[in-house]
Design an enzyme around this catalytic site. Structure first.
Site, PDB file in Angstrom:
ATOM      1  N   SER A  44       0.802  -1.226   0.000  1.00 30.57           N
ATOM      2  CA  SER A  44       0.000   0.000   0.000  1.00 30.57           C
ATOM      3  C   SER A  44       0.834   1.275   0.000  1.00 30.57           C
ATOM      4  O   SER A  44       0.319   2.335  -0.318  1.00 30.57           O
ATOM      5  CB  SER A  44      -0.957   0.012   1.191  1.00 30.57           C
ATOM      6  N   HIS A  83       1.170   4.350   6.704  1.00 35.03           N
ATOM      7  CA  HIS A  83       0.548   5.207   5.693  1.00 35.03           C
ATOM      8  C   HIS A  83       0.963   6.659   5.899  1.00 35.03           C
ATOM      9  O   HIS A  83       1.485   7.032   6.941  1.00 35.03           O
ATOM     10  CB  HIS A  83      -0.973   5.080   5.725  1.00 35.03           C
ATOM     11  N   ASP A 118      -7.918   6.266   4.480  1.00 36.14           N
ATOM     12  CA  ASP A 118      -8.065   5.131   5.396  1.00 36.14           C
ATOM     13  C   ASP A 118      -9.338   5.150   6.232  1.00 36.14           C
ATOM     14  O   ASP A 118      -9.494   4.307   7.116  1.00 36.14           O
ATOM     15  CB  ASP A 118      -6.865   5.077   6.346  1.00 36.14           C
TER      16      ASP A 118
END
Length: 176
Positions: A44, A83, A118
């Site tokens: 990701s 992230h 997210d």
């Protein structure tokens, strides 16, 4: 092998484990992160980080900025997520203990290789991550692909058993 040699081997193994634990705790204290080293488990964050990269975290800053790569844990899951912060804002709230107003940083994250933020990953009704509560740390360095051993051990049962057999065999051979 006599009892004295067995005790010496056991003591040596205990010293190695204690040293590793002490290093981990010291690194946790210095970085102020419960998990100062993590392995990237998915794609990701490509191209910034690849699956198997080992990341080093730093959690001493009061705030993190938009564009920083952070690692956070979800309330229901035990897997850390790596992230990038895409949005942040700050709100004033009354501290429950001191009753004083404090500024709280709220963050929205997104994987570089993901199309959406997210928000669907967060707990039901949660709009943002709280800096102090959810963030394990900001990424300050990495080593490429070294974490693949961890991924192989967790995802491949045969590799795990082969590694344990190899370690056991090496212990037997070393004793002779």
């Amino acid at each position: 092998m006599n009892l004295r040699q067995q005790l010496g081997s056991g003591l040596s193994m205990a010293m190695v484990l204690a040293s590793a634990f002490a290093f981990w705790k010291l690194f946790s204290i210095v970085t102020m992160s419960n998990s100062p080293i993590v392995v990237v488990l998915s794609g990701s964050m490509e191209p910034a980080f690849q699956r198997g990269d080992v990341l080093f975290l730093w959690n001493r800053e009061e705030y993190v900025g938009v564009g920083d790569v952070v690692v956070y844990k979800l309330q229901e899951k035990d897997i850390p997520i790596v992230h990038r912060v895409v949005r942040e804002h700050r709100v004033m709230e009354k501290d429950r203990k001191t009753k004083k107003k404090v500024q709280k940083q709220l963050l929205l994250t997104k994987g570089d290789n993901n199309e959406r933020d997210d928000l669907p990953l967060y707990a039901y009704g949660q709009q943002y991550l709280e800096r102090k509560k959810d963030i394990l740390g900001r990424v300050f360095g990495y080593v490429p692909l070294v974490g693949y051993v961890t991924i192989l051990i967790t995802e491949n049962v045969y590799f795990k058993y082969a590694l344990m057999a190899l370690l056991g065999l090496s212990a037997l051979v070393q004793d002779e």
